[in-house]
Scaffold this motif. Sequence first.
Motif, mmCIF file in Angstrom:
data_model
loop_
_atom_site.group_PDB
_atom_site.id
_atom_site.type_symbol
_atom_site.label_atom_id
_atom_site.label_comp_id
_atom_site.label_asym_id
_atom_site.label_seq_id
_atom_site.Cartn_x
_atom_site.Cartn_y
_atom_site.Cartn_z
ATOM 1 N N LYS A 33 85.067 30.430 28.307
ATOM 2 C CA LYS A 33 83.944 31.538 28.609
ATOM 3 C C LYS A 33 82.631 31.289 28.950
ATOM 4 O O LYS A 33 82.353 30.691 28.883
ATOM 5 N N TRP A 34 82.873 30.593 30.260
ATOM 6 C CA TRP A 34 81.805 29.461 30.992
ATOM 7 C C TRP A 34 80.838 30.499 31.440
ATOM 8 O O TRP A 34 81.399 31.639 32.113
ATOM 9 N N ARG A 35 79.637 29.991 31.277
ATOM 10 C CA ARG A 35 78.743 30.167 31.836
ATOM 11 C C ARG A 35 78.626 29.678 33.471
ATOM 12 O O ARG A 35 78.858 28.527 32.821
ATOM 13 N N THR A 36 78.325 30.695 34.031
ATOM 14 C CA THR A 36 78.291 29.987 36.283
ATOM 15 C C THR A 36 76.721 28.658 35.984
ATOM 16 O O THR A 36 77.505 27.511 36.471
ATOM 17 N N LEU B 126 79.009 25.969 33.933
ATOM 18 C CA LEU B 126 79.641 25.136 34.981
ATOM 19 C C LEU B 126 79.352 23.894 36.679
ATOM 20 O O LEU B 126 79.479 23.369 36.186
ATOM 21 N N MET B 127 78.905 25.059 36.142
ATOM 22 C CA MET B 127 78.151 24.105 38.053
ATOM 23 C C MET B 127 76.897 22.825 37.249
ATOM 24 O O MET B 127 77.460 21.626 38.098
ATOM 25 N N ALA B 128 76.941 23.022 36.308
ATOM 26 C CA ALA B 128 75.753 21.161 35.669
ATOM 27 C C ALA B 128 76.660 20.862 35.835
ATOM 28 O O ALA B 128 76.824 19.211 35.676
ATOM 29 N N LEU B 129 78.383 21.333 35.012
ATOM 30 C CA LEU B 129 79.152 20.199 34.261
ATOM 31 C C LEU B 129 79.857 19.399 35.872
ATOM 32 O O LEU B 129 79.879 18.543 35.814
ATOM 33 N N LEU B 130 80.046 19.712 37.192
ATOM 34 C CA LEU B 130 80.574 20.202 37.888
ATOM 35 C C LEU B 130 79.799 18.955 39.037
ATOM 36 O O LEU B 130 80.445 18.133 39.224
#
Length: 78
Positions: free
Chosen positions: A65-68, A71-75
């Motif tokens: 369950k990713w929080r947006t 996920l954006m920080a990871l990407l």
Amino acid sequence: MSATLTSKGQVTIPKQIRDALNLAPGCAVDFAVNRDGDVVIRKVGARTSRKPDRFEAARGKADVKWRTDDLMALLRGD
């Protein structure tokens, strides 16, 4: 109701017939000739003519369950 045959042997099925048989683009149909020489058109099985949704197999399968924001920080490499 009449239609014109193209040089490629194609005929547009009139809208009234498409509506009566519930035909949509991509639907498979069967053609047959009866004893009187009339052409009969039938819709082939329900939903067999529709292309399967390529995302359907993956839909709802994520177990993380990713929080947006996460996920954006990871990407982005933040």
